[in-house]
Design a protein around this motif. Structure first.
Motif, PDB file in Angstrom:
ATOM      1  N   GLN A   8     -15.031 -11.947 -15.537  1.00  0.00           N
ATOM      2  CA  GLN A   8     -14.129 -11.350 -14.567  1.00  0.00           C
ATOM      3  C   GLN A   8     -14.536  -9.908 -14.341  1.00  0.00           C
ATOM      4  OE1 GLN A   8     -10.247 -11.802 -16.156  1.00  0.00           O
ATOM      5  NE2 GLN A   8     -10.027 -13.898 -15.439  1.00  0.00           N
ATOM      6  N   ASP A   9     -14.287  -9.479 -13.134  1.00  0.00           N
ATOM      7  CA  ASP A   9     -14.556  -8.077 -12.844  1.00  0.00           C
ATOM      8  C   ASP A   9     -13.607  -7.215 -13.665  1.00  0.00           C
ATOM      9  OD1 ASP A   9     -16.490  -8.771 -11.025  1.00  0.00           O
ATOM     10  OD2 ASP A   9     -15.101  -8.755  -9.322  1.00  0.00           O
ATOM     11  N   PRO A  10     -14.095  -6.091 -14.133  1.00  0.00           N
ATOM     12  CA  PRO A  10     -13.191  -5.218 -14.894  1.00  0.00           C
ATOM     13  C   PRO A  10     -12.121  -4.644 -13.958  1.00  0.00           C
ATOM     14  CG  PRO A  10     -15.280  -4.122 -14.513  1.00  0.00           C
ATOM     15  CD  PRO A  10     -15.428  -5.548 -14.041  1.00  0.00           C
ATOM     16  N   PRO A  11     -10.923  -4.396 -14.491  1.00  0.00           N
ATOM     17  CA  PRO A  11      -9.870  -3.840 -13.624  1.00  0.00           C
ATOM     18  C   PRO A  11     -10.271  -2.460 -13.122  1.00  0.00           C
ATOM     19  CG  PRO A  11      -9.196  -3.770 -15.918  1.00  0.00           C
ATOM     20  CD  PRO A  11     -10.490  -4.529 -15.862  1.00  0.00           C
ATOM     21  N   PRO A  12      -9.837  -2.114 -11.932  1.00  0.00           N
ATOM     22  CA  PRO A  12     -10.193  -0.791 -11.406  1.00  0.00           C
ATOM     23  C   PRO A  12      -9.602   0.307 -12.296  1.00  0.00           C
ATOM     24  CG  PRO A  12      -8.526  -1.809 -10.039  1.00  0.00           C
ATOM     25  CD  PRO A  12      -8.960  -2.826 -11.035  1.00  0.00           C
ATOM     26  N   PRO A  13     -10.277   1.425 -12.358  1.00  0.00           N
ATOM     27  CA  PRO A  13      -9.763   2.504 -13.202  1.00  0.00           C
ATOM     28  C   PRO A  13      -8.434   3.030 -12.659  1.00  0.00           C
ATOM     29  CG  PRO A  13     -11.593   3.284 -11.875  1.00  0.00           C
ATOM     30  CD  PRO A  13     -11.507   1.794 -11.685  1.00  0.00           C
ATOM     31  N   VAL A  14      -7.550   3.369 -13.559  1.00  0.00           N
ATOM     32  CA  VAL A  14      -6.240   3.899 -13.176  1.00  0.00           C
ATOM     33  C   VAL A  14      -6.399   5.374 -12.870  1.00  0.00           C
ATOM     34  CG1 VAL A  14      -3.888   4.293 -13.944  1.00  0.00           C
ATOM     35  CG2 VAL A  14      -5.083   2.214 -14.624  1.00  0.00           C
ATOM     36  N   ARG A  15      -5.942   5.737 -11.714  1.00  0.00           N
ATOM     37  CA  ARG A  15      -6.036   7.139 -11.318  1.00  0.00           C
ATOM     38  C   ARG A  15      -4.674   7.781 -11.529  1.00  0.00           C
ATOM     39  NH1 ARG A  15      -9.181   4.305  -7.509  1.00  0.00           N
ATOM     40  NH2 ARG A  15     -11.347   4.938  -7.596  1.00  0.00           N
ATOM     41  N   ALA A  16      -4.646   8.836 -12.288  1.00  0.00           N
ATOM     42  CA  ALA A  16      -3.380   9.481 -12.652  1.00  0.00           C
ATOM     43  C   ALA A  16      -2.693  10.128 -11.454  1.00  0.00           C
ATOM     44  CB  ALA A  16      -3.626  10.522 -13.739  1.00  0.00           C
ATOM     45  N   TRP A  17      -3.423  10.481 -10.437  1.00  0.00           N
ATOM     46  CA  TRP A  17      -2.836  11.174  -9.286  1.00  0.00           C
ATOM     47  C   TRP A  17      -2.170  10.228  -8.302  1.00  0.00           C
ATOM     48  CZ3 TRP A  17      -4.877   9.553  -4.715  1.00  0.00           C
ATOM     49  CH2 TRP A  17      -6.133   8.935  -4.772  1.00  0.00           C
ATOM     50  N   ARG A  18      -2.409   8.925  -8.423  1.00  0.00           N
ATOM     51  CA  ARG A  18      -1.878   7.988  -7.434  1.00  0.00           C
ATOM     52  C   ARG A  18      -0.364   7.870  -7.475  1.00  0.00           C
ATOM     53  NH1 ARG A  18      -5.261   2.651  -6.258  1.00  0.00           N
ATOM     54  NH2 ARG A  18      -5.913   3.530  -4.299  1.00  0.00           N
ATOM     55  N   ARG A  19       0.228   7.819  -8.651  1.00  0.00           N
ATOM     56  CA  ARG A  19       1.679   7.637  -8.761  1.00  0.00           C
ATOM     57  C   ARG A  19       2.449   8.813  -8.152  1.00  0.00           C
ATOM     58  NH1 ARG A  19       5.890   4.469  -8.721  1.00  0.00           N
ATOM     59  NH2 ARG A  19       7.516   5.083 -10.156  1.00  0.00           N
TER      60      ARG A  19
END
Length: 145
Positions: A8-19
């Motif tokens: 499986q493709d790795p999950p996209p990195p979580v960006r702290a600025w998005r929330r």
């Protein structure tokens, strides 16, 4: 024949600025819907006494229905919550109720003719129908809100 498990493709990195950006945009969208509800109420009050050839036209009623549908849709889409229909509805109703009351000088912004009565009923019913539709709507697709 054995089938190897697929990678499986790795999950996209979580960006702290998005929330914080997402919350900020939702708040700004809610504020825009609130102010637009007040602005359209004032516009409709200005259009209520519009006459052509001495006869009331009732253009304010059409503007109320179309604008309230658009504002309800915008509020739900911008905020991402079903209760957001109330954001443009509250200032609109408050302004319409205040416009039907006499001032201390005896002025009335929204008179009791057919345009004024139809404007209030049609505008309020439009918000009520849009709120009902958002309540009974299917839940949003996963990942949407």
């Amino acid at each position: 024949m054995s089938v190897a498990p697929q990678e499986q493709d790795p999950p996209p990195p979580v960006r702290a600025w998005r929330r914080p950006v997402d919350v900020g945009l939702r708040v700004v969208g809610g504020l825009v819907a609130f102010v637009a509800g007040a602005a359209t109420a004032v516009l409709e009050l200005l259009l209520a006494p519009l006459r052509f050839g001495g006869y009331l036209v009732g253009a304010a009623v059409l503007v109320a229905v179309v604008a309230n549908i658009a504002l309800s849709w915008f509020a739900v889409e911008a905020v991402g919550r079903r209760w957001a229909v109330a954001l443009p509805a509250v200032p609109w109703v408050v302004i319409m109720v205040a416009a039907a009351d006499r001032t201390t000088e005896g002025d009335v912004l929204l008179v009791g003719n057919w345009v004024g009565l139809t404007l209030v009923v049609a505008g309020a019913m439009t918000f009520a129908v849009m709120a009902f539709r958002s309540i009974v709507a299917l839940p949003p697709a996963p990942g949407r809100y």
